[in-house]
Design a protein around this motif. Structure first.
Motif, mmCIF file in Angstrom:
data_model
loop_
_atom_site.group_PDB
_atom_site.id
_atom_site.type_symbol
_atom_site.label_atom_id
_atom_site.label_comp_id
_atom_site.label_asym_id
_atom_site.label_seq_id
_atom_site.Cartn_x
_atom_site.Cartn_y
_atom_site.Cartn_z
ATOM 1 N N GLY A 270 14.368 23.582 -32.079
ATOM 2 C CA GLY A 270 14.858 22.569 -31.234
ATOM 3 C C GLY A 270 14.132 21.532 -31.046
ATOM 4 O O GLY A 270 14.511 19.997 -30.757
ATOM 5 N N SER A 271 12.733 21.050 -31.771
ATOM 6 C CA SER A 271 12.262 19.214 -32.349
ATOM 7 C C SER A 271 12.783 18.972 -33.406
ATOM 8 O O SER A 271 13.295 19.433 -34.560
ATOM 9 N N PHE A 272 12.998 17.378 -32.857
ATOM 10 C CA PHE A 272 13.594 16.944 -34.428
ATOM 11 C C PHE A 272 14.030 17.320 -35.319
ATOM 12 O O PHE A 272 13.828 18.106 -36.006
ATOM 13 N N ASP A 273 15.391 17.932 -34.411
ATOM 14 C CA ASP A 273 16.059 18.509 -35.071
ATOM 15 C C ASP A 273 16.537 20.011 -35.975
ATOM 16 O O ASP A 273 16.556 19.934 -36.647
ATOM 17 N N GLY A 274 15.263 20.388 -35.892
ATOM 18 C CA GLY A 274 15.046 21.707 -36.115
ATOM 19 C C GLY A 274 14.214 21.941 -36.751
ATOM 20 O O GLY A 274 14.129 23.007 -37.527
ATOM 21 N N LEU A 275 13.703 21.200 -37.214
ATOM 22 C CA LEU A 275 11.963 20.891 -38.186
ATOM 23 C C LEU A 275 10.538 21.743 -37.432
ATOM 24 O O LEU A 275 10.663 21.362 -37.447
ATOM 25 N N VAL A 276 10.579 22.244 -38.093
ATOM 26 C CA VAL A 276 9.685 23.644 -37.997
ATOM 27 C C VAL A 276 8.555 23.031 -38.940
ATOM 28 O O VAL A 276 8.198 23.515 -39.739
ATOM 29 N N ILE B 12 1.250 10.937 -49.406
ATOM 30 C CA ILE B 12 1.783 11.400 -48.297
ATOM 31 C C ILE B 12 2.860 10.599 -47.180
ATOM 32 O O ILE B 12 4.598 11.423 -46.535
ATOM 33 N N GLY B 13 2.687 9.398 -47.352
ATOM 34 C CA GLY B 13 3.826 8.454 -46.178
ATOM 35 C C GLY B 13 5.170 8.360 -47.098
ATOM 36 O O GLY B 13 5.988 8.328 -46.179
ATOM 37 N N ILE B 14 5.232 8.297 -48.272
ATOM 38 C CA ILE B 14 6.752 8.352 -48.559
ATOM 39 C C ILE B 14 7.261 9.496 -48.127
ATOM 40 O O ILE B 14 8.162 9.250 -48.128
ATOM 41 N N VAL B 15 7.093 10.892 -48.490
ATOM 42 C CA VAL B 15 7.415 12.023 -48.564
ATOM 43 C C VAL B 15 8.160 12.261 -46.656
ATOM 44 O O VAL B 15 9.157 12.281 -46.865
ATOM 45 N N VAL B 16 6.679 11.782 -45.538
ATOM 46 C CA VAL B 16 6.918 11.487 -44.114
ATOM 47 C C VAL B 16 8.576 10.758 -44.551
ATOM 48 O O VAL B 16 9.376 10.708 -43.507
ATOM 49 N N ASP B 17 8.190 9.419 -44.965
ATOM 50 C CA ASP B 17 9.911 8.490 -44.900
ATOM 51 C C ASP B 17 10.459 9.208 -45.386
ATOM 52 O O ASP B 17 11.718 8.594 -44.252
ATOM 53 N N GLU B 18 10.936 9.873 -46.796
ATOM 54 C CA GLU B 18 12.133 10.239 -46.894
ATOM 55 C C GLU B 18 13.095 11.535 -46.016
ATOM 56 O O GLU B 18 13.656 11.426 -45.965
ATOM 57 N N ILE B 19 11.425 12.295 -45.261
ATOM 58 C CA ILE B 19 11.917 13.312 -44.534
ATOM 59 C C ILE B 19 13.122 12.446 -43.920
ATOM 60 O O ILE B 19 13.906 12.697 -42.562
ATOM 61 N N ARG B 20 12.125 11.106 -42.539
ATOM 62 C CA ARG B 20 12.853 11.086 -41.506
ATOM 63 C C ARG B 20 14.153 10.163 -42.307
ATOM 64 O O ARG B 20 15.084 10.484 -41.007
ATOM 65 N N ALA B 21 13.851 9.701 -42.973
ATOM 66 C CA ALA B 21 15.266 8.949 -43.457
ATOM 67 C C ALA B 21 16.004 9.951 -43.142
ATOM 68 O O ALA B 21 17.768 9.734 -43.058
ATOM 69 N N PHE C 297 16.839 12.671 -42.159
ATOM 70 C CA PHE C 297 17.094 13.133 -40.246
ATOM 71 C C PHE C 297 17.675 12.727 -39.658
ATOM 72 O O PHE C 297 18.426 12.570 -38.996
ATOM 73 N N GLU C 298 17.670 10.911 -39.918
ATOM 74 C CA GLU C 298 18.205 9.795 -40.035
ATOM 75 C C GLU C 298 20.121 9.590 -39.403
ATOM 76 O O GLU C 298 20.409 9.654 -39.431
ATOM 77 N N ARG C 299 20.013 10.168 -41.131
ATOM 78 C CA ARG C 299 21.161 9.653 -42.015
ATOM 79 C C ARG C 299 21.791 10.400 -41.527
ATOM 80 O O ARG C 299 23.125 10.945 -41.341
ATOM 81 N N THR C 300 21.621 11.953 -41.103
ATOM 82 C CA THR C 300 22.706 13.520 -40.372
ATOM 83 C C THR C 300 22.201 13.492 -39.426
ATOM 84 O O THR C 300 23.235 14.522 -38.932
#
Ligand SMILES: *Cc1c(COP(=O)(O)O)cnc(C)c1O
Length: 385
Positions: A273-279, A370-379, A381-384
């Motif tokens: 249930g957190s951050f769209d189910g990302l665990v 690491i920052g780039i990987v996190v940014d892309e994961i955020r992008a 989940f924001e998009r979907t």
């Protein structure tokens, strides 16, 4: 997922010197280099004996051979691990009986291993795995094996240098422990390699015979072994890399901590249930003698099954590697289908196969990456969302 070229550039003088030493000596199989590595790894893993062999897969096979596993025997092993954990059983004509895993750590877990042992009747051995670099909770597993009077084999191929819930190095708690030096492992050779850790000197002597066709020094064969020896070039490379293992492990752990902080800020958590189910993996102390540790062979996210592959594609488009280890649980592999067609439901293994996604965590990774990987994961989940 890896940057072995950068790693090599940083240690090339040591590694090149080690290889040149073996070539100059012209002793390529066994010998002083291999014996020295066996002693260093035994010391490093707090076990009296270590027996080098050709691969981690062979370490498993040799372990079961040394325990006398043969046709028709039942051997308990995890349903969610690398293929070879179970293949070693089948290769000997024995039957794997699959145990479910701990959904939080992905490792072997005592209640599931007990249930599988009951299904197996009287298993000839139990294999447990320390998956992704996380140490399994060994105290209850050691107690269960003692209670059932069944030999215990640890698959520590992904977890060298991890410590379990009692602060002991993994691989040294069971009767035998298996390591892999496959090039992508935390301590990787420049080819194949493996090792069996043994608490018992008699067992180690038997392993030394079995890895060399079963023959003793006089040429007498009491039994048929296999050909699985570590070559001296690999031993020399591993000996040159071993002094760096702690620094590499620390780097993996600090990358994992950075992911946790950055993804945690986005709202990803350890519960549903957190951050769209990302665990995220559970945070564990990195103290060398502290409670169970994680050496992050992989950094494994759980992503809702319906979006896992889309996230993978999104990352790939951004030039970021990711991996799915493992897409098919072993009890669902056609080659392990039981003849009577009764495949047990092992829900934690099945969910893991649908949801896991490994993102880069190798030691050479930079904070920027690491920052780039996190940014892309955020992008993603924001998009979907
Ligand atoms: C890598 C691995 C093995 C096999 O090791 P190889 O050296 O590739 O044969 C076995 N079990 C696990 C869990 C592994 O990750």
């Amino acid at each position: 997922m890896l940057d072995l070229r950068t790693q090599y550039a940083r240690i090339s003088a040591d590694v090149d010197g080690a290889i040149a030493r073996v070539v100059a000596g012209q002793r390529f199989i066994g010998g002083a280099e291999v014996e020295a590595l066996e002693r260093s790894i035994a010391e490093r893993c707090d076990v009296p004996e270590a027996v080098a062999c050709g691969s981690g897969s062979d370490a498993l096979l040799l372990s079961l051979m040394a325990l006398g596993v043969g046709p028709g025997d039942r051997v308990v092993c995890p349903a969610f691990t690398f293929f070879s954990t179970a293949a070693a059983i089948t290769r000997l004509g024995a039957v794997p009986v699959f145990a479910d895993i701990d959904p939080e750590s992905f490792c072997s877990e005592v209640d599931a291993v007990r249930r599988a042992s009951e299904r197996a009747g009287a298993p000839a051995a139990i294999i447990v795995a320390h998956l992704f670099g996380r140490a399994a909770a060994m105290d209850p597993l050691v107690a269960l094996a003692a209670e059932l009077d069944v030999p215990l084999v640890e698959d520590a191929a992904q977890a060298i240098a991890a410590r379990d819930d009692s602060g002991n190095a993994v691989g040294g708690r069971g009767d035998l422990g298996c390591l892999s030096f496959y090039p992508t492992k935390n301590l990787g050779a420049y080819g194949d390699g493996g090792m069996v850790l043994a608490a018992d000197t008699g067992m180690a002597a038997r392993l030394r015979l079995l890895r060399d066709h079963g023959g003793d020094a006089t040429g007498r064969h009491e039994e048929v072994g296999i050909n699985s020896r570590l070559d001296a070039v690999q031993a020399a490379v591993l000996a040159a890399k071993l002094p760096h293992l702690d620094a590499w492990t620390n780097a993996r752990q600090s990358h994992a901590a950075a992911y946790r902080d950055l993804l945690g800020e986005l709202g990803a958590g350890v519960g549903a249930g957190s951050f769209d189910g990302l665990v995220l993996p559970v945070r564990l102390p990195a103290a060398p003698r502290g409670p169970a540790s994680h050496v992050f062979h992989h950094y494994v996210l759980r992503v809702p099954a319906d979006r896992r592959d889309a996230l993978r594609t999104h990352l790939a488009r951004a030039g970021i590697d990711s991996g799915v280890y493992y897409p098919v649980p072993l009890h669902r592999q056609p080659c392990f289908a039981s003849p009577d067609g009764d495949t047990p439901a092992l829900p934690a293994a099945e969910a893991a196969a649908r949801e896991v996604l490994s993102i880069p965590v190798h030691p050479e990774l930079s904070k920027d990456q690491i920052g780039i990987v996190v940014d892309e994961i955020r992008a993603f989940f924001e998009r979907t969302a």
